[in-house]
Motif scaffolding. Sequence first.
Motif, PDB file in Angstrom:
ATOM      1  N   HIS B  29      28.241 -20.701   9.296  1.00 24.18           N
ATOM      2  CA  HIS B  29      27.166 -20.159   8.470  1.00 24.18           C
ATOM      3  C   HIS B  29      25.832 -20.800   8.820  1.00 24.18           C
ATOM      4  CE1 HIS B  29      29.824 -18.607   4.920  1.00 24.18           C
ATOM      5  NE2 HIS B  29      29.882 -17.834   5.988  1.00 24.18           N
ATOM      6  N   GLU B  30      24.785 -19.988   8.788  1.00 26.30           N
ATOM      7  CA  GLU B  30      23.459 -20.502   9.078  1.00 26.30           C
ATOM      8  C   GLU B  30      22.870 -21.264   7.888  1.00 26.30           C
ATOM      9  OE1 GLU B  30      24.442 -17.115  11.628  1.00 26.30           O
ATOM     10  OE2 GLU B  30      24.348 -17.279   9.449  1.00 26.30           O
ATOM     11  N   ASN B  31      23.089 -20.727   6.685  1.00 31.07           N
ATOM     12  CA  ASN B  31      22.450 -21.294   5.493  1.00 31.07           C
ATOM     13  C   ASN B  31      23.365 -22.280   4.784  1.00 31.07           C
ATOM     14  OD1 ASN B  31      20.410 -19.460   6.003  1.00 31.07           O
ATOM     15  ND2 ASN B  31      21.070 -18.011   4.433  1.00 31.07           N
ATOM     16  N   MET B  32      22.788 -23.372   4.329  1.00 33.88           N
ATOM     17  CA  MET B  32      23.524 -24.316   3.498  1.00 33.88           C
ATOM     18  C   MET B  32      22.634 -24.784   2.358  1.00 33.88           C
ATOM     19  SD  MET B  32      25.849 -26.470   6.223  1.00 33.88           S
ATOM     20  CE  MET B  32      26.995 -27.044   4.967  1.00 33.88           C
ATOM     21  N   PHE B  33      23.260 -25.114   1.242  1.00 30.32           N
ATOM     22  CA  PHE B  33      22.525 -25.388   0.004  1.00 30.32           C
ATOM     23  C   PHE B  33      23.141 -26.583  -0.735  1.00 30.32           C
ATOM     24  CE2 PHE B  33      20.500 -21.185   0.058  1.00 30.32           C
ATOM     25  CZ  PHE B  33      21.394 -20.460   0.826  1.00 30.32           C
ATOM     26  N   TRP B  34      22.298 -27.287  -1.435  1.00 35.88           N
ATOM     27  CA  TRP B  34      22.746 -28.299  -2.389  1.00 35.88           C
ATOM     28  C   TRP B  34      22.201 -27.953  -3.774  1.00 35.88           C
ATOM     29  CZ3 TRP B  34      26.441 -31.739  -2.298  1.00 35.88           C
ATOM     30  CH2 TRP B  34      26.876 -32.274  -1.082  1.00 35.88           C
ATOM     31  N   TYR B  35      23.144 -27.886  -4.740  1.00 37.79           N
ATOM     32  CA  TYR B  35      22.797 -27.669  -6.134  1.00 37.79           C
ATOM     33  C   TYR B  35      23.301 -28.861  -6.950  1.00 37.79           C
ATOM     34  CZ  TYR B  35      21.965 -22.651  -5.305  1.00 37.79           C
ATOM     35  OH  TYR B  35      21.485 -21.442  -4.869  1.00 37.79           O
ATOM     36  N   ARG B  36      22.662 -29.072  -8.081  1.00 37.73           N
ATOM     37  CA  ARG B  36      23.254 -29.944  -9.080  1.00 37.73           C
ATOM     38  C   ARG B  36      23.497 -29.131 -10.340  1.00 37.73           C
ATOM     39  NH1 ARG B  36      19.705 -34.872 -11.369  1.00 37.73           N
ATOM     40  NH2 ARG B  36      21.134 -34.627 -13.126  1.00 37.73           N
ATOM     41  N   GLN B  37      24.572 -29.470 -11.036  1.00 36.91           N
ATOM     42  CA  GLN B  37      24.956 -28.716 -12.227  1.00 36.91           C
ATOM     43  C   GLN B  37      25.056 -29.666 -13.402  1.00 36.91           C
ATOM     44  OE1 GLN B  37      28.848 -26.845 -12.092  1.00 36.91           O
ATOM     45  NE2 GLN B  37      28.228 -25.324 -13.591  1.00 36.91           N
ATOM     46  N   ASP B  38      24.321 -29.344 -14.443  1.00 43.72           N
ATOM     47  CA  ASP B  38      24.314 -30.146 -15.656  1.00 43.72           C
ATOM     48  C   ASP B  38      24.557 -29.239 -16.849  1.00 43.72           C
ATOM     49  OD1 ASP B  38      21.839 -31.457 -13.796  1.00 43.72           O
ATOM     50  OD2 ASP B  38      23.337 -32.842 -14.570  1.00 43.72           O
ATOM     51  N   PRO B  39      25.258 -29.729 -17.870  1.00 41.83           N
ATOM     52  CA  PRO B  39      25.549 -28.903 -19.049  1.00 41.83           C
ATOM     53  C   PRO B  39      24.280 -28.325 -19.664  1.00 41.83           C
ATOM     54  CG  PRO B  39      26.810 -30.946 -19.114  1.00 41.83           C
ATOM     55  CD  PRO B  39      25.860 -31.072 -17.962  1.00 41.83           C
ATOM     56  N   GLY B  40      24.314 -27.035 -19.926  1.00 44.74           N
ATOM     57  CA  GLY B  40      23.175 -26.383 -20.557  1.00 44.74           C
ATOM     58  C   GLY B  40      22.042 -26.023 -19.611  1.00 44.74           C
ATOM     59  N   LEU B  41      22.091 -26.528 -18.393  1.00 46.86           N
ATOM     60  CA  LEU B  41      21.009 -26.259 -17.428  1.00 46.86           C
ATOM     61  C   LEU B  41      21.471 -25.397 -16.275  1.00 46.86           C
ATOM     62  CD1 LEU B  41      19.319 -29.774 -17.259  1.00 46.86           C
ATOM     63  CD2 LEU B  41      18.592 -27.789 -18.582  1.00 46.86           C
ATOM     64  N   GLY B  42      22.754 -25.146 -16.173  1.00 46.03           N
ATOM     65  CA  GLY B  42      23.265 -24.326 -15.078  1.00 46.03           C
ATOM     66  C   GLY B  42      23.149 -25.027 -13.744  1.00 46.03           C
ATOM     67  N   LEU B  43      23.062 -24.241 -12.687  1.00 47.09           N
ATOM     68  CA  LEU B  43      22.917 -24.780 -11.338  1.00 47.09           C
ATOM     69  C   LEU B  43      21.447 -24.766 -10.952  1.00 47.09           C
ATOM     70  CD1 LEU B  43      25.923 -23.599 -11.381  1.00 47.09           C
ATOM     71  CD2 LEU B  43      25.690 -23.558  -8.897  1.00 47.09           C
ATOM     72  N   ARG B  44      20.978 -25.893 -10.465  1.00 47.72           N
ATOM     73  CA  ARG B  44      19.598 -25.982 -10.008  1.00 47.72           C
ATOM     74  C   ARG B  44      19.571 -26.383  -8.540  1.00 47.72           C
ATOM     75  NH1 ARG B  44      16.938 -30.102 -14.026  1.00 47.72           N
ATOM     76  NH2 ARG B  44      19.019 -31.038 -13.876  1.00 47.72           N
ATOM     77  N   LEU B  45      18.755 -25.673  -7.782  1.00 46.89           N
ATOM     78  CA  LEU B  45      18.714 -25.867  -6.339  1.00 46.89           C
ATOM     79  C   LEU B  45      17.886 -27.101  -5.986  1.00 46.89           C
ATOM     80  CD1 LEU B  45      19.406 -24.717  -3.526  1.00 46.89           C
ATOM     81  CD2 LEU B  45      17.285 -23.399  -3.672  1.00 46.89           C
ATOM     82  N   ILE B  46      18.486 -27.988  -5.190  1.00 50.66           N
ATOM     83  CA  ILE B  46      17.797 -29.215  -4.786  1.00 50.66           C
ATOM     84  C   ILE B  46      17.100 -28.991  -3.442  1.00 50.66           C
ATOM     85  CG2 ILE B  46      18.046 -31.687  -4.324  1.00 50.66           C
ATOM     86  CD1 ILE B  46      20.705 -31.564  -5.883  1.00 50.66           C
ATOM     87  N   TYR B  47      17.877 -28.627  -2.440  1.00 51.52           N
ATOM     88  CA  TYR B  47      17.365 -28.369  -1.101  1.00 51.52           C
ATOM     89  C   TYR B  47      18.231 -27.289  -0.466  1.00 51.52           C
ATOM     90  CZ  TYR B  47      14.020 -32.167  -0.083  1.00 51.52           C
ATOM     91  OH  TYR B  47      12.918 -32.989  -0.026  1.00 51.52           O
ATOM     92  N   PHE B  48      17.669 -26.599   0.499  1.00 55.66           N
ATOM     93  CA  PHE B  48      18.495 -25.726   1.327  1.00 55.66           C
ATOM     94  C   PHE B  48      18.018 -25.760   2.771  1.00 55.66           C
ATOM     95  CE2 PHE B  48      15.831 -21.878   1.847  1.00 55.66           C
ATOM     96  CZ  PHE B  48      14.843 -22.107   0.879  1.00 55.66           C
ATOM     97  N   SER B  49      18.871 -25.285   3.641  1.00 54.49           N
ATOM     98  CA  SER B  49      18.607 -25.310   5.075  1.00 54.49           C
ATOM     99  C   SER B  49      19.070 -23.994   5.669  1.00 54.49           C
ATOM    100  CB  SER B  49      19.358 -26.467   5.730  1.00 54.49           C
ATOM    101  OG  SER B  49      19.326 -26.345   7.140  1.00 54.49           O
ATOM    102  N   TYR B  50      18.226 -23.370   6.471  1.00 53.26           N
ATOM    103  CA  TYR B  50      18.610 -22.099   7.086  1.00 53.26           C
ATOM    104  C   TYR B  50      18.821 -22.237   8.584  1.00 53.26           C
ATOM    105  CZ  TYR B  50      13.517 -22.113   7.614  1.00 53.26           C
ATOM    106  OH  TYR B  50      12.222 -22.477   7.876  1.00 53.26           O
ATOM    107  N   ASP B  51      18.755 -23.474   9.070  1.00 56.37           N
ATOM    108  CA  ASP B  51      19.015 -23.690  10.489  1.00 56.37           C
ATOM    109  C   ASP B  51      19.115 -25.189  10.722  1.00 56.37           C
ATOM    110  OD1 ASP B  51      17.532 -22.266  13.545  1.00 56.37           O
ATOM    111  OD2 ASP B  51      19.457 -23.225  13.157  1.00 56.37           O
ATOM    112  N   VAL B  52      19.682 -25.554  11.853  1.00 56.66           N
ATOM    113  CA  VAL B  52      19.773 -26.968  12.190  1.00 56.66           C
ATOM    114  C   VAL B  52      18.372 -27.571  12.205  1.00 56.66           C
ATOM    115  CG1 VAL B  52      20.456 -28.606  13.980  1.00 56.66           C
ATOM    116  CG2 VAL B  52      21.863 -26.602  13.513  1.00 56.66           C
ATOM    117  N   LYS B  53      18.278 -28.729  11.614  1.00 64.65           N
ATOM    118  CA  LYS B  53      17.028 -29.506  11.519  1.00 64.65           C
ATOM    119  C   LYS B  53      15.955 -28.830  10.670  1.00 64.65           C
ATOM    120  CE  LYS B  53      17.658 -32.001  15.882  1.00 64.65           C
ATOM    121  NZ  LYS B  53      18.170 -33.231  15.238  1.00 64.65           N
ATOM    122  N   MET B  54      16.276 -27.714  10.056  1.00 63.23           N
ATOM    123  CA  MET B  54      15.328 -27.067   9.155  1.00 63.23           C
ATOM    124  C   MET B  54      15.752 -27.314   7.717  1.00 63.23           C
ATOM    125  SD  MET B  54      13.356 -25.814  11.401  1.00 63.23           S
ATOM    126  CE  MET B  54      12.256 -24.752  10.472  1.00 63.23           C
TER     127      MET B  54
END
Lengths: 113, 113
Positions: B29-54
């Motif tokens: 896969h080209e895209n990768m993502f990091w989320y954090r999940q906390d009660p009542g806040l759902g999933l929140r996106l921290i960082y994502f990458s759509y290519d190597v070194k990007m």
Amino acid sequence: SQQGEEDPQALSIQEGENATMNCSYKTSINNLQWYRQNSGRGLVHLILIRSNEREKHSGRLRVTLDTSKKSSSLLITASRAADTASYFCATDASSSGTYKYIFGTGTRLKVLA
Amino acid sequence: DVKVTQSSRYLVKRTGEKVFLECVQDMDHENMFWYRQDPGLGLRLIYFSYDVKMKEKGDIPEGYSVSREKKERFSLILESASTNQTSMYLCASSTTQGARGYTFGSGTRLTVV
């Protein structure tokens, strides 16, 4: 702020009944997806509906999308105890084509045997 | 069976430590993502990458950094862990089109003491 908000926050039903969950969002979207999360685990993709589609089925799942009301619903028919999980909608509103989804806060479904 | 693997299910770290969360996918896969999940806040996106070194910042990048040296691996780094970073961290990947949804890892529950 969250793009998608699920309603209700929690739902408890008897096995065999239907479960309906709703998702409202704020801005125009390219597509909307529903995910399931079993307790303490990662999310599993259930179904995707595109902005030009109104209804989609997958097994016991039926998803509708009303772009005029900016809302979607997930119907699980003939629910089973194994359907107990949290359900999240996720919307892709990106104009840059990065396919970055924003998740709602989820509906906790409990199916009683 | 295709999968996204997160290196740890549970992690306990001390305040001020540098923490590495690793994520590996075997789907090219080209895209990768990091989320954090906390009660009542759902999933929140921290960082994502759509290519190597990007990489691109998500909604809550403060206190985090990422590294993507190879296509299959996306690392989340907590430069100096704090107690408010105690959370469930979820890694996900998708194709460029993203239209088949994300594939999630099982999550890492991080506790900072």
